[in-house]
Design a protein around this motif. Structure first.
Motif, PDB file in Angstrom:
ATOM      1  N   THR A  40      -9.957   9.174  -3.915  1.00 14.59           N
ATOM      2  CA  THR A  40      -9.550   7.702  -4.540  1.00 14.59           C
ATOM      3  C   THR A  40      -8.701   7.204  -5.417  1.00 14.59           C
ATOM      4  OG1 THR A  40     -10.187  10.011  -6.176  1.00 14.59           O
ATOM      5  CG2 THR A  40     -12.464   8.659  -5.462  1.00 14.59           C
ATOM      6  N   ALA A  41      -8.331   6.282  -5.371  1.00 16.93           N
ATOM      7  CA  ALA A  41      -7.101   6.117  -6.041  1.00 16.93           C
ATOM      8  C   ALA A  41      -6.906   4.028  -6.327  1.00 16.93           C
ATOM      9  CB  ALA A  41      -5.802   5.912  -4.833  1.00 16.93           C
ATOM     10  N   ASP A  42      -6.668   3.996  -7.076  1.00 17.24           N
ATOM     11  CA  ASP A  42      -6.771   2.248  -7.904  1.00 17.24           C
ATOM     12  C   ASP A  42      -5.602   1.774  -7.232  1.00 17.24           C
ATOM     13  OD1 ASP A  42      -6.755  -0.153  -8.899  1.00 17.24           O
ATOM     14  OD2 ASP A  42      -6.437   0.723 -10.558  1.00 17.24           O
ATOM     15  N   LEU A  43      -6.054   0.682  -6.301  1.00 16.78           N
ATOM     16  CA  LEU A  43      -4.317  -0.055  -5.676  1.00 16.78           C
ATOM     17  C   LEU A  43      -4.170  -1.137  -6.658  1.00 16.78           C
ATOM     18  CD1 LEU A  43      -6.255  -0.095  -1.774  1.00 16.78           C
ATOM     19  CD2 LEU A  43      -4.553   1.370  -2.831  1.00 16.78           C
ATOM     20  N   SER A  44      -4.542  -1.255  -7.356  1.00 15.59           N
ATOM     21  CA  SER A  44      -4.566  -2.372  -8.530  1.00 15.59           C
ATOM     22  C   SER A  44      -3.217  -2.002  -9.053  1.00 15.59           C
ATOM     23  CB  SER A  44      -5.691  -2.813  -9.688  1.00 15.59           C
ATOM     24  OG  SER A  44      -5.214  -1.855 -10.155  1.00 15.59           O
ATOM     25  N   THR A  45      -2.378  -0.765  -9.008  1.00 14.44           N
ATOM     26  CA  THR A  45      -1.967   0.172 -10.074  1.00 14.44           C
ATOM     27  C   THR A  45       0.138   0.282  -9.035  1.00 14.44           C
ATOM     28  OG1 THR A  45      -2.342   1.860 -10.042  1.00 14.44           O
ATOM     29  CG2 THR A  45      -2.961   0.641 -11.879  1.00 14.44           C
ATOM     30  N   ALA A  46       0.732   1.012  -9.262  1.00 12.91           N
ATOM     31  CA  ALA A  46       1.946   1.509  -9.051  1.00 12.91           C
ATOM     32  C   ALA A  46       1.035   2.716  -8.716  1.00 12.91           C
ATOM     33  CB  ALA A  46       3.594   0.962  -9.302  1.00 12.91           C
ATOM     34  N   GLU A  47       0.823   3.541 -10.030  1.00 12.62           N
ATOM     35  CA  GLU A  47       1.312   4.617  -9.877  1.00 12.62           C
ATOM     36  C   GLU A  47      -0.534   4.870  -9.112  1.00 12.62           C
ATOM     37  OE1 GLU A  47       0.781   2.766 -12.865  1.00 12.62           O
ATOM     38  OE2 GLU A  47       2.829   2.511 -13.117  1.00 12.62           O
ATOM     39  N   GLY A  48      -1.398   4.508  -8.657  1.00 20.52           N
ATOM     40  CA  GLY A  48      -2.956   4.120  -8.096  1.00 20.52           C
ATOM     41  C   GLY A  48      -1.875   4.018  -6.243  1.00 20.52           C
ATOM     42  N   ARG A  49      -1.471   3.147  -6.111  1.00 18.73           N
ATOM     43  CA  ARG A  49      -0.693   3.352  -5.018  1.00 18.73           C
ATOM     44  C   ARG A  49       0.016   4.501  -4.289  1.00 18.73           C
ATOM     45  NH1 ARG A  49       1.302  -2.673  -6.475  1.00 18.73           N
ATOM     46  NH2 ARG A  49      -0.448  -3.284  -7.287  1.00 18.73           N
ATOM     47  N   ALA A  50       0.652   4.848  -5.451  1.00 21.82           N
ATOM     48  CA  ALA A  50       1.672   6.252  -4.937  1.00 21.82           C
ATOM     49  C   ALA A  50       0.598   7.118  -4.574  1.00 21.82           C
ATOM     50  CB  ALA A  50       2.579   6.572  -5.864  1.00 21.82           C
ATOM     51  N   SER A  51      -0.429   7.273  -5.693  1.00 22.37           N
ATOM     52  CA  SER A  51      -0.921   8.262  -5.313  1.00 22.37           C
ATOM     53  C   SER A  51      -1.238   8.414  -3.575  1.00 22.37           C
ATOM     54  CB  SER A  51      -2.108   8.667  -6.965  1.00 22.37           C
ATOM     55  OG  SER A  51      -3.206   9.298  -6.614  1.00 22.37           O
ATOM     56  N   LEU A  52      -2.466   6.895  -3.102  1.00 25.94           N
ATOM     57  CA  LEU A  52      -3.210   6.761  -2.711  1.00 25.94           C
ATOM     58  C   LEU A  52      -2.266   7.945  -0.977  1.00 25.94           C
ATOM     59  CD1 LEU A  52      -4.959   4.945  -0.275  1.00 25.94           C
ATOM     60  CD2 LEU A  52      -2.869   3.217  -0.448  1.00 25.94           C
ATOM     61  N   ILE A  53      -0.678   7.338  -1.106  1.00 25.50           N
ATOM     62  CA  ILE A  53       0.098   7.418   0.129  1.00 25.50           C
ATOM     63  C   ILE A  53       0.523   9.184   0.118  1.00 25.50           C
ATOM     64  CG2 ILE A  53       2.701   7.697   0.979  1.00 25.50           C
ATOM     65  CD1 ILE A  53       0.911   5.076   0.741  1.00 25.50           C
ATOM     66  N   GLU A  54      -0.031   9.825  -1.287  1.00 28.96           N
ATOM     67  CA  GLU A  54       0.211  11.071  -1.122  1.00 28.96           C
ATOM     68  C   GLU A  54      -1.346  12.216  -1.172  1.00 28.96           C
ATOM     69  OE1 GLU A  54       3.784  11.635  -1.616  1.00 28.96           O
ATOM     70  OE2 GLU A  54       2.593  13.712  -1.224  1.00 28.96           O
ATOM     71  N   GLN A  55      -1.608  11.360  -1.981  1.00 30.16           N
ATOM     72  CA  GLN A  55      -3.300  12.029  -1.080  1.00 30.16           C
ATOM     73  C   GLN A  55      -3.780  11.834   0.316  1.00 30.16           C
ATOM     74  OE1 GLN A  55      -6.758  11.784  -4.041  1.00 30.16           O
ATOM     75  NE2 GLN A  55      -5.789   9.724  -5.116  1.00 30.16           N
ATOM     76  N   VAL A  56      -3.175  11.200   0.859  1.00 35.48           N
ATOM     77  CA  VAL A  56      -3.054  10.769   2.153  1.00 35.48           C
ATOM     78  C   VAL A  56      -2.797  11.748   3.243  1.00 35.48           C
ATOM     79  CG1 VAL A  56      -2.875   8.991   4.512  1.00 35.48           C
ATOM     80  CG2 VAL A  56      -4.682   8.621   2.116  1.00 35.48           C
ATOM     81  N   ARG A  57      -1.401  11.517   2.777  1.00 39.88           N
ATOM     82  CA  ARG A  57      -0.708  12.600   3.450  1.00 39.88           C
ATOM     83  C   ARG A  57      -1.098  14.282   3.633  1.00 39.88           C
ATOM     84  NH1 ARG A  57       4.941  11.683   3.815  1.00 39.88           N
ATOM     85  NH2 ARG A  57       5.303   9.963   1.585  1.00 39.88           N
ATOM     86  N   GLU A  58      -1.728  14.049   2.053  1.00 36.87           N
ATOM     87  CA  GLU A  58      -2.190  15.463   2.369  1.00 36.87           C
ATOM     88  C   GLU A  58      -3.480  15.774   3.176  1.00 36.87           C
ATOM     89  OE1 GLU A  58      -3.204  17.834  -1.492  1.00 36.87           O
ATOM     90  OE2 GLU A  58      -1.128  16.989  -2.033  1.00 36.87           O
ATOM     91  N   ALA A  59      -4.230  14.908   2.885  1.00 32.25           N
ATOM     92  CA  ALA A  59      -5.425  14.692   3.492  1.00 32.25           C
ATOM     93  C   ALA A  59      -5.283  15.203   4.878  1.00 32.25           C
ATOM     94  CB  ALA A  59      -6.324  14.238   3.165  1.00 32.25           C
ATOM     95  N   SER A  60      -4.322  14.171   5.824  1.00 37.80           N
ATOM     96  CA  SER A  60      -4.138  13.880   6.969  1.00 37.80           C
ATOM     97  C   SER A  60      -2.990  15.418   7.593  1.00 37.80           C
ATOM     98  CB  SER A  60      -4.010  12.410   7.259  1.00 37.80           C
ATOM     99  OG  SER A  60      -2.458  12.555   6.574  1.00 37.80           O
ATOM    100  N   GLY A  61      -2.767  16.268   6.864  1.00 37.19           N
ATOM    101  CA  GLY A  61      -1.130  17.197   7.269  1.00 37.19           C
ATOM    102  C   GLY A  61      -0.141  16.267   7.662  1.00 37.19           C
ATOM    103  N   GLY A  62      -0.047  14.494   7.494  1.00 37.62           N
ATOM    104  CA  GLY A  62       0.882  13.534   7.573  1.00 37.62           C
ATOM    105  C   GLY A  62       1.227  13.130   9.035  1.00 37.62           C
ATOM    106  N   ARG A  63      -0.050  12.768   9.806  1.00 40.08           N
ATOM    107  CA  ARG A  63      -0.316  12.208  10.907  1.00 40.08           C
ATOM    108  C   ARG A  63      -1.333  11.714  10.506  1.00 40.08           C
ATOM    109  NH1 ARG A  63      -2.904  12.403  14.692  1.00 40.08           N
ATOM    110  NH2 ARG A  63      -2.110  11.947  17.342  1.00 40.08           N
ATOM    111  N   ILE A  64      -1.656  10.446  11.178  1.00 37.61           N
ATOM    112  CA  ILE A  64      -2.546   9.101  11.244  1.00 37.61           C
ATOM    113  C   ILE A  64      -2.079   8.670  12.334  1.00 37.61           C
ATOM    114  CG2 ILE A  64      -3.153   9.546   8.696  1.00 37.61           C
ATOM    115  CD1 ILE A  64      -1.152   6.353   8.325  1.00 37.61           C
TER     116      ILE A  64
END
Ligand SMILES: NC(=O)c1ccc[n+]([C@@H]2O[C@H](COP(=O)([O-])OP(=O)(O)OC[C@H]3O[C@@H](n4cnc5c(N)ncnc54)[C@H](O)[C@@H]3O)[C@@H](O)[C@H]2O)c1
Length: 259
Positions: A40-64
Motif C-alpha cells: 500500500t502506497a500513495d502515489l500522489s506524494t513524494a513520500e508515498g512514491r519513495a515508500s512504494l520503491i522501498e516496499q517493492v524492493r523488499e517484497a521482490s528481493g530486489g529483482r523484478i
C-alpha cells in the motif's frame, strides 16, 4: 522461471483485471494500491512514491521483470495531476533499476484516448518539465474556472504519452534492452467510468464517437490482455508506442496525421 510483475492500481478496474490475468498466466504479481493490495502506497506524494520503491524492493528481493504503471484517476485536483503524471513516471523511473537482473525486462504505463481531447498547453509543458509545484498551481487555476476544468485530465494523459515517446528510445530504456510503451484506452467499464455508463443516454453518447458497431466501451480484460502482452517475453521489438484501444476512435480523430 516465474516472472515478477509490479502492477499499480491493482485493487480496481484495469489494474485489477491485469493483475488477475498475469497471476492466471503464472507470474508472481506484487499489486500496489492505496488499499487492498500487497503493497500500500500513495502515489500522489513524494513520500508515498519513495515508500512504494522501498516496499517493492523488499517484497521482490530486489529483482523484478515487469512494471505496469496503471494507477490513475479522473478527479479530484490535485491528486489527478500528482498521480497520473508524477506518480506514473516515479513508478517507472524508480523501479527501473530493479529490472536490471531480468532476462526480459519490460515496462508499460497508461495514457488515455483523452490525450487527443482539448488540453492546456501550459499544464502539459509544466508536467513534461517535471515541475510538480508549477503543474499543481496551474491545475488549481484551471479547476477554478468551469470552462477549463475538463482540460486537466486530458493534459495529464497527453503529457504522459509524450514522456513515454521521449524516454523510450533513450539509454535508460531501449538502450538498456527495456521496451517501454503506453496504452491509450477509450472508455473501459470500471468504477472510474461508472457514472458515465449509468444511463442509456450516457452510453449512447459514448457509442456515437466509436466506429466499432455496438462497441463504444470495453470490459477491463480487453486492455489487460494488451498490457500483459506488452510485458511478456514475446514483446522483443515493440517499443516507444502509445497504442490506442478505443474501438477505432483514434483513427477518426487523428485521421492520417501523426503527432
Ligand atoms: N476506465 C477508462 O475508461 C480509462 C480510459 C483511459 C485511461 N484510463 C486509465 O486507466 C487507469 C486505471 O483506471 P480504471 O478505470 O481502472 O480506474 P479505477 O478507479 O477502477 O482504478 C484506479 C486505481 O488506482 C488507484 N489509485 C488512485 N489514486 C492512487 C494513489 N494516490 N496511489 C495509489 N493508487 C491510487 C485507485 O485506488 C484504484 O484502485 C488510470 O490511469 C486511468 O486514467 C481509464
Amino acid at each position: 522461471m516465474t516472472r515478477t510483475m509490479i502492477v499499480t492500481g491493482a485493487a480496481s478496474g484495469i489494474g485489477k483485471a491485469t493483475a488477475e490475468l498475469l497471476r492466471e498466466r503464472g507470474d508472481t504479481v506484487i499489486g500496489v494500491d492505496l488499499r487492498d493490495a500487497d503493497v500500500t502506497a500513495d502515489l500522489s506524494t513524494a513520500e508515498g512514491r519513495a515508500s512504494l520503491i522501498e516496499q517493492v524492493r523488499e517484497a521482490s528481493g530486489g529483482r523484478i521483470d515487469g512494471i505496469l504503471a496503471i494507477a490513475g484517476l479522473a478527479a479530484p485536483i490535485p491528486a489527478t495531476v500528482a498521480v497520473n503524471f508524477f506518480g506514473m513516471v516515479a513508478t517507472l523511473e524508480g523501479l527501473r533499476p530493479l529490472l536490471s537482473g531480468s532476462e526480459a525486462p519490460r515496462a508499460v504505463g497508461i495514457a488515455s484516448m483523452a490525450s487527443l481531447h482539448p488540453h492546456d498547453d501550459e499544464l502539459v509543458a509544466l508536467l513534461t518539465a517535471g515541475d510538480e509545484p508549477g503543474a499543481l498551481a496551474r491545475a488549481e487555476v484551471l479547476a477554478g474556472d468551469p470552462s477549463t476544468g475538463h482540460l486537466i485530465y486530458a493534459s495529464t494523459k497527453k503529457a504522459f504519452a509524450q514522456w513515454v515517446r521521449r524516454a523510450a528510445p533513450g539509454e535508460d530504456w531501449a538502450g538498456a534492452g527495456i521496451p517501454l510503451n503506453a496504452i491509450a484506452p477509450g472508455v473501459i467499464v470500471t468504477p472510474m467510468t461508472a457514472p458515465l455508463l449509468e444511463t442509456e443516454e450516457g452510453r449512447e453518447q459514448i457509442r456515437a464517437g466509436v466506429p466499432m458497431p455496438l462497441n463504444g466501451f470495453a470490459e477491463a480484460i480487453v486492455p489487460a490482455h494488451l498490457l500483459a502482452w506488452l510485458v511478456s517475453e514475446e514483446n522483443t521489438h515493440l517499443c516507444g508506442q502509445v497504442i490506442f484501444v478505443d474501438g477505432g476512435s483514434d483513427a477518426v480523430i487523428r485521421g492520417d496525421s501523426t503527432w
